[in-house]
Design an enzyme around this catalytic site. Sequence first.
Site, PDB file in Angstrom:
ATOM      1  N   ASP A 106       0.655   8.171   1.981  1.00  0.00           N
ATOM      2  CA  ASP A 106       1.321   8.432   0.449  1.00  0.00           C
ATOM      3  C   ASP A 106       1.364   9.756   0.255  1.00  0.00           C
ATOM      4  O   ASP A 106       2.128  10.503   0.687  1.00  0.00           O
ATOM      5  CB  ASP A 106       0.306   7.289  -0.208  1.00  0.00           C
ATOM      6  CG  ASP A 106       0.889   7.376  -1.912  1.00  0.00           C
ATOM      7  OD1 ASP A 106       1.307   8.432  -2.567  1.00  0.00           O
ATOM      8  OD2 ASP A 106       1.244   6.266  -2.222  1.00  0.00           O
ATOM      9  N   PHE A 155       5.483   0.824  -4.452  1.00  0.00           N
ATOM     10  CA  PHE A 155       4.213   0.252  -3.802  1.00  0.00           C
ATOM     11  C   PHE A 155       4.643  -0.900  -3.180  1.00  0.00           C
ATOM     12  O   PHE A 155       5.164  -1.762  -3.495  1.00  0.00           O
ATOM     13  CB  PHE A 155       3.310  -0.203  -5.115  1.00  0.00           C
ATOM     14  CG  PHE A 155       2.004  -0.570  -4.564  1.00  0.00           C
ATOM     15  CD1 PHE A 155       0.968   0.443  -4.233  1.00  0.00           C
ATOM     16  CD2 PHE A 155       1.554  -1.896  -4.743  1.00  0.00           C
ATOM     17  CE1 PHE A 155      -0.025  -0.056  -3.820  1.00  0.00           C
ATOM     18  CE2 PHE A 155       0.339  -2.411  -3.951  1.00  0.00           C
ATOM     19  CZ  PHE A 155      -0.472  -1.285  -3.766  1.00  0.00           C
TER      20      PHE A 155
HETATM   21  P1  IMP Z   1      -2.639   8.823   0.232  1.00  0.00           P
HETATM   22  O1  IMP Z   1      -4.126   9.563   0.214  1.00  0.00           O
HETATM   23  O2  IMP Z   1      -2.122   9.087  -0.986  1.00  0.00           O
HETATM   24  O3  IMP Z   1      -1.756   9.135   1.451  1.00  0.00           O
HETATM   25  O4  IMP Z   1      -2.969   7.318   0.383  1.00  0.00           O
HETATM   26  C1  IMP Z   1      -3.258   6.553   1.526  1.00  0.00           C
HETATM   27  C2  IMP Z   1      -4.033   5.302   1.217  1.00  0.00           C
HETATM   28  O5  IMP Z   1      -3.649   4.682   0.245  1.00  0.00           O
HETATM   29  C3  IMP Z   1      -3.409   4.518   2.410  1.00  0.00           C
HETATM   30  O6  IMP Z   1      -4.156   4.511   3.622  1.00  0.00           O
HETATM   31  C4  IMP Z   1      -3.288   2.940   1.954  1.00  0.00           C
HETATM   32  O7  IMP Z   1      -4.577   2.465   1.981  1.00  0.00           O
HETATM   33  C5  IMP Z   1      -3.246   3.182   0.312  1.00  0.00           C
HETATM   34  N1  IMP Z   1      -1.796   3.229  -0.193  1.00  0.00           N
HETATM   35  C6  IMP Z   1      -0.888   4.141  -0.330  1.00  0.00           C
HETATM   36  N2  IMP Z   1       0.350   3.619  -1.004  1.00  0.00           N
HETATM   37  C7  IMP Z   1       0.203   2.255  -0.752  1.00  0.00           C
HETATM   38  C8  IMP Z   1       1.172   1.100  -0.899  1.00  0.00           C
HETATM   39  O8  IMP Z   1       2.287   1.459  -1.249  1.00  0.00           O
HETATM   40  N3  IMP Z   1       0.630  -0.221  -0.795  1.00  0.00           N
HETATM   41  C9  IMP Z   1      -0.624  -0.224  -0.460  1.00  0.00           C
HETATM   42  N4  IMP Z   1      -1.593   0.622  -0.059  1.00  0.00           N
HETATM   43  C10 IMP Z   1      -1.080   1.881  -0.211  1.00  0.00           C
END
Ligand code: IMP
Length: 178
Positions: A106, A155
């Site tokens: 994300d 999401f």
């Molecule tokens: P980041 O640190 O923002 O890149 O988020 C990474 C983590 O957030 C991922 O490994 C997921 O566990 C969770 N995540 C991010 N986006 C989503 C989504 O759309 N659905 C479910 N989990 C998400």
Amino acid sequence: MEVVKLHKKEFVPFLSSELIQNAIEAIADQINKDFAGKEVIILGVLDGAFMMVSDLMKRLKVNAELTFVKLKSYHGDRSSGSVNEVLPLTEVIRKKHVIVVEDIIDTGLTLAFLRERIMQFNPSSLSIATLLLKPEVFQDKYPVEYIGIEIANKFVVGYGMDYDGLGRQLPDIYVAKE
Ligand code: IMP
Ligand code: MG
């Protein structure tokens, strides 16, 4: 595919399991080429990546070890920015060709944290494979080598990914209903 209800929130079909499997096959093909004749270690990021790790590994022709790290960085449906190493990295990755396998990237904050931790083990190389990536919000300074499908900043649940603990078992991916 039908509407799925998790904690009273509704999700609608988004990416079919066939699309998912094709994306994983393309990643596996690329890894098989890039690491031909070498040995790698797959580093799955729990909990979300468990399905991706399983399907990807079945398609790897290069010799591959497997290990996991469990990170917690997400609360509800918004990125919290703080990361916890709940099940820590171990020495098995030292001086190996490490391939991190993620379900979804994300903001990239989780990845940035993990990358720094992995580098402390002096890997021979480090590359990242993720099934999904949200380019609109991704902000890490390093590229992601293997990306399955780029999606909008929405999401999603299913195929390992959860909404407050639910939805991981779904073979397809669903998106939150607007
Ligand atoms: P980041 O640190 O923002 O890149 O988020 C990474 C983590 O957030 C991922 O490994 C997921 O566990 C969770 N995540 C991010 N986006 C989503 C989504 O759309 N659905 C479910 N989990 C998400
Ligand atoms: Mg995750």
